[in-house]
Design a protein around this motif. Sequence first.
Motif, PDB file in Angstrom:
ATOM      1  N   THR A 161       3.504  -3.927 -13.590  1.00  0.00           N
ATOM      2  CA  THR A 161       2.214  -4.064 -12.930  1.00  0.00           C
ATOM      3  C   THR A 161       1.507  -2.721 -12.970  1.00  0.00           C
ATOM      4  OG1 THR A 161       1.110  -4.853 -10.911  1.00  0.00           O
ATOM      5  CG2 THR A 161       3.045  -3.452 -10.615  1.00  0.00           C
ATOM      6  N   GLU A 162       0.268  -2.699 -12.543  1.00  0.00           N
ATOM      7  CA  GLU A 162      -0.496  -1.458 -12.500  1.00  0.00           C
ATOM      8  C   GLU A 162      -1.177  -1.347 -11.151  1.00  0.00           C
ATOM      9  OE1 GLU A 162      -4.046   0.939 -14.914  1.00  0.00           O
ATOM     10  OE2 GLU A 162      -3.164  -0.880 -15.751  1.00  0.00           O
ATOM     11  N   ALA A 163      -1.018  -0.206 -10.513  1.00  0.00           N
ATOM     12  CA  ALA A 163      -1.598  -0.004  -9.192  1.00  0.00           C
ATOM     13  C   ALA A 163      -3.106   0.190  -9.282  1.00  0.00           C
ATOM     14  CB  ALA A 163      -0.970   1.217  -8.528  1.00  0.00           C
ATOM     15  N   VAL A 164      -3.803  -0.313  -8.276  1.00  0.00           N
ATOM     16  CA  VAL A 164      -5.202   0.042  -8.066  1.00  0.00           C
ATOM     17  C   VAL A 164      -5.206   1.312  -7.226  1.00  0.00           C
ATOM     18  CG1 VAL A 164      -7.366  -0.618  -6.966  1.00  0.00           C
ATOM     19  CG2 VAL A 164      -6.013  -2.335  -8.185  1.00  0.00           C
ATOM     20  N   VAL A 209       0.858  -1.183   0.000  1.00  0.00           N
ATOM     21  CA  VAL A 209       0.000   0.000   0.000  1.00  0.00           C
ATOM     22  C   VAL A 209       0.895   1.234   0.000  1.00  0.00           C
ATOM     23  CG1 VAL A 209      -1.833   1.254   1.196  1.00  0.00           C
ATOM     24  CG2 VAL A 209      -1.764  -1.251   1.293  1.00  0.00           C
ATOM     25  N   VAL A 210       0.757   2.059  -1.022  1.00  0.00           N
ATOM     26  CA  VAL A 210       1.577   3.252  -1.156  1.00  0.00           C
ATOM     27  C   VAL A 210       0.719   4.478  -0.875  1.00  0.00           C
ATOM     28  CG1 VAL A 210       3.051   4.609  -2.684  1.00  0.00           C
ATOM     29  CG2 VAL A 210       3.023   2.116  -2.863  1.00  0.00           C
ATOM     30  N   GLY A 211       1.162   5.297   0.078  1.00  0.00           N
ATOM     31  CA  GLY A 211       0.447   6.519   0.422  1.00  0.00           C
ATOM     32  C   GLY A 211       1.144   7.739  -0.141  1.00  0.00           C
ATOM     33  N   GLY A 212       1.217   8.794   0.652  1.00  0.00           N
ATOM     34  CA  GLY A 212       1.821  10.040   0.192  1.00  0.00           C
ATOM     35  C   GLY A 212       3.328  10.021   0.319  1.00  0.00           C
ATOM     36  N   ALA A 213       3.992  10.708  -0.618  1.00  0.00           N
ATOM     37  CA  ALA A 213       5.451  10.713  -0.649  1.00  0.00           C
ATOM     38  C   ALA A 213       6.043  11.700   0.347  1.00  0.00           C
ATOM     39  CB  ALA A 213       5.946  11.029  -2.060  1.00  0.00           C
ATOM     40  N   GLY A 214       7.268  11.400   0.741  1.00  0.00           N
ATOM     41  CA  GLY A 214       8.017  12.241   1.664  1.00  0.00           C
ATOM     42  C   GLY A 214       9.395  11.634   1.846  1.00  0.00           C
ATOM     43  N   PRO A 215      10.096  11.987   2.914  1.00  0.00           N
ATOM     44  CA  PRO A 215      11.450  11.471   3.135  1.00  0.00           C
ATOM     45  C   PRO A 215      11.522   9.948   3.185  1.00  0.00           C
ATOM     46  CG  PRO A 215      10.962  13.288   4.628  1.00  0.00           C
ATOM     47  CD  PRO A 215       9.678  12.941   3.951  1.00  0.00           C
ATOM     48  N   GLU A 216      10.420   9.301   3.528  1.00  0.00           N
ATOM     49  CA  GLU A 216      10.408   7.839   3.610  1.00  0.00           C
ATOM     50  C   GLU A 216      10.589   7.173   2.246  1.00  0.00           C
ATOM     51  OE1 GLU A 216       8.154   9.654   6.962  1.00  0.00           O
ATOM     52  OE2 GLU A 216       8.205   9.908   4.775  1.00  0.00           O
ATOM     53  N   PHE A 217      10.382   7.913   1.164  1.00  0.00           N
ATOM     54  CA  PHE A 217      10.464   7.352  -0.179  1.00  0.00           C
ATOM     55  C   PHE A 217      11.904   7.384  -0.704  1.00  0.00           C
ATOM     56  CE2 PHE A 217       6.065   7.391   0.237  1.00  0.00           C
ATOM     57  CZ  PHE A 217       5.402   6.923  -0.892  1.00  0.00           C
ATOM     58  N   ALA A 260      16.163   2.701  -0.550  1.00  0.00           N
ATOM     59  CA  ALA A 260      15.999   1.402   0.118  1.00  0.00           C
ATOM     60  C   ALA A 260      14.525   1.012   0.201  1.00  0.00           C
ATOM     61  CB  ALA A 260      16.613   1.460   1.513  1.00  0.00           C
ATOM     62  N   ALA A 261      13.673   1.971   0.559  1.00  0.00           N
ATOM     63  CA  ALA A 261      12.244   1.675   0.700  1.00  0.00           C
ATOM     64  C   ALA A 261      11.619   1.348  -0.650  1.00  0.00           C
ATOM     65  CB  ALA A 261      11.530   2.862   1.346  1.00  0.00           C
ATOM     66  N   LEU A 262      11.938   2.137  -1.674  1.00  0.00           N
ATOM     67  CA  LEU A 262      11.364   1.897  -2.998  1.00  0.00           C
ATOM     68  C   LEU A 262      11.867   0.574  -3.581  1.00  0.00           C
ATOM     69  CD1 LEU A 262      11.621   5.518  -4.401  1.00  0.00           C
ATOM     70  CD2 LEU A 262       9.506   4.264  -3.935  1.00  0.00           C
ATOM     71  N   ASN A 263      13.116   0.263  -3.356  1.00  0.00           N
ATOM     72  CA  ASN A 263      13.654  -0.998  -3.855  1.00  0.00           C
ATOM     73  C   ASN A 263      13.028  -2.186  -3.130  1.00  0.00           C
ATOM     74  OD1 ASN A 263      15.509  -2.205  -5.734  1.00  0.00           O
ATOM     75  ND2 ASN A 263      16.711  -2.863  -3.960  1.00  0.00           N
ATOM     76  N   ARG A 264      12.753  -2.016  -1.831  1.00  0.00           N
ATOM     77  CA  ARG A 264      12.086  -3.087  -1.084  1.00  0.00           C
ATOM     78  C   ARG A 264      10.683  -3.335  -1.661  1.00  0.00           C
ATOM     79  NH1 ARG A 264      12.977  -1.294   3.682  1.00  0.00           N
ATOM     80  NH2 ARG A 264      11.012  -0.195   4.040  1.00  0.00           N
ATOM     81  N   VAL A 265       9.948  -2.246  -1.965  1.00  0.00           N
ATOM     82  CA  VAL A 265       8.631  -2.384  -2.587  1.00  0.00           C
ATOM     83  C   VAL A 265       8.757  -3.091  -3.934  1.00  0.00           C
ATOM     84  CG1 VAL A 265       6.762  -1.088  -3.685  1.00  0.00           C
ATOM     85  CG2 VAL A 265       7.570  -0.422  -1.413  1.00  0.00           C
ATOM     86  N   PHE A 266       9.745  -2.701  -4.717  1.00  0.00           N
ATOM     87  CA  PHE A 266       9.990  -3.331  -6.022  1.00  0.00           C
ATOM     88  C   PHE A 266      10.189  -4.838  -5.858  1.00  0.00           C
ATOM     89  CE2 PHE A 266      13.327  -4.116  -9.475  1.00  0.00           C
ATOM     90  CZ  PHE A 266      12.377  -4.352 -10.464  1.00  0.00           C
ATOM     91  N   GLY A 272       2.857  10.011  -7.281  1.00  0.00           N
ATOM     92  CA  GLY A 272       2.762   9.628  -8.682  1.00  0.00           C
ATOM     93  C   GLY A 272       4.094   9.568  -9.396  1.00  0.00           C
ATOM     94  N   ALA A 273       5.001  10.440  -9.007  1.00  0.00           N
ATOM     95  CA  ALA A 273       6.321  10.463  -9.643  1.00  0.00           C
ATOM     96  C   ALA A 273       7.084   9.164  -9.396  1.00  0.00           C
ATOM     97  CB  ALA A 273       7.127  11.659  -9.130  1.00  0.00           C
ATOM     98  N   PHE A 274       6.867   8.550  -8.240  1.00  0.00           N
ATOM     99  CA  PHE A 274       7.537   7.293  -7.898  1.00  0.00           C
ATOM    100  C   PHE A 274       6.720   6.094  -8.365  1.00  0.00           C
ATOM    101  CE2 PHE A 274       8.569  10.512  -4.731  1.00  0.00           C
ATOM    102  CZ  PHE A 274       9.950  10.534  -4.787  1.00  0.00           C
ATOM    103  N   LEU A 275       5.404   6.229  -8.314  1.00  0.00           N
ATOM    104  CA  LEU A 275       4.524   5.127  -8.675  1.00  0.00           C
ATOM    105  C   LEU A 275       4.689   4.734 -10.137  1.00  0.00           C
ATOM    106  CD1 LEU A 275       2.294   3.329  -7.485  1.00  0.00           C
ATOM    107  CD2 LEU A 275       0.634   5.036  -8.245  1.00  0.00           C
ATOM    108  N   LEU A 276       4.862   5.717 -10.996  1.00  0.00           N
ATOM    109  CA  LEU A 276       5.063   5.423 -12.415  1.00  0.00           C
ATOM    110  C   LEU A 276       6.273   4.521 -12.629  1.00  0.00           C
ATOM    111  CD1 LEU A 276       4.337   8.967 -13.900  1.00  0.00           C
ATOM    112  CD2 LEU A 276       3.025   6.883 -14.359  1.00  0.00           C
ATOM    113  N   GLY A 277       7.357   4.807 -11.906  1.00  0.00           N
ATOM    114  CA  GLY A 277       8.563   3.991 -12.037  1.00  0.00           C
ATOM    115  C   GLY A 277       8.364   2.589 -11.506  1.00  0.00           C
ATOM    116  N   LEU A 278       7.681   2.450 -10.367  1.00  0.00           N
ATOM    117  CA  LEU A 278       7.426   1.129  -9.797  1.00  0.00           C
ATOM    118  C   LEU A 278       6.575   0.288 -10.734  1.00  0.00           C
ATOM    119  CD1 LEU A 278       6.747   2.054  -6.056  1.00  0.00           C
ATOM    120  CD2 LEU A 278       8.663   0.698  -6.929  1.00  0.00           C
TER     121      LEU A 278
END
Length: 277
Positions: free
Chosen positions: A191-194, A133-141, A144-150, A179-185
């Motif tokens: 895959t496509e996010a719901v 589940v991906v919420g709003g972006a911030g320093p947490e993005f 390491a976090a994005l690669n773990r999601v990948f 959205g800027a990160f979601l497009l890359g994921l």
Amino acid sequence: METGSTSVRAVLIDIDGVLTVSWRALPGAVAALREIRAAGLGVALVTNTTSRTRASIAEALAEAGFAVGAEDVLTAPAVTARHLAEHFPGARCALLNSGDVREDLEGVRLVDENDENDENDENDDNTTPDVVVVGGAGPEFGYAALNRVFGHLQRGARLVAMHRNLFWRTDRGLQLDTGAFLLGLERAARTEAVVTGKPSPEFFAAALARLGVGADRALMVGDDVESDVLAAQRAGISGVLVRTGKYQPEALAAASGTPDHVLDSFADLPALLGPRG
């Protein structure tokens, strides 16, 4: 829709960029909301904000001068919780979000990923959540976090996004959003996010159900021409774009449709609605 007549029974209002910027009231917004309520219209504050709970949002708005309560606020996290309960009951969910909204994710089984960095566990299906589940972006993005999601997505986890906004406006200017990160994921994991928040039809349906009105009796006011206004229009709701917040003339010119109305600000909405009686 016959704006300016009694056909309008309820108003859906985006918060960030419409009522406030960085939680400071925009000129005339407090008085306009007061006038709309005095006219007997139903009000739902509909937001993709994922950094605060409904109660925290209501508190911030009250401090800014708006007479609202948590019951007036519908957030992307709250709609996401309903979606997960309906479509993924009991699923193990990994959350990537800037801000603590667990209070609004009631019933969602969140897994703690703090201990998921052991390389020996990388291919262990037991460590892979069922849903990311991906919420709003911030320093947490971070990387390491994005690669773990990948990694989770490669191993079969489903992807649910609270929204896919590319940016939002703060008192420091435009800032990158999910959205800027979601497009890359999506592209990397094939895959496509719901999407559960705006612009999803599910979000607008939840707002209308809460107000107890049909789409043909509602008006949506937002600063995002695509996610707020045109998405509402596709759901049968009349759409009003305001030239505040993230509004950009070039975005309107390149939009996939035309808003029903374009106003300088939310302060102009009572005049558009006209006298009630």
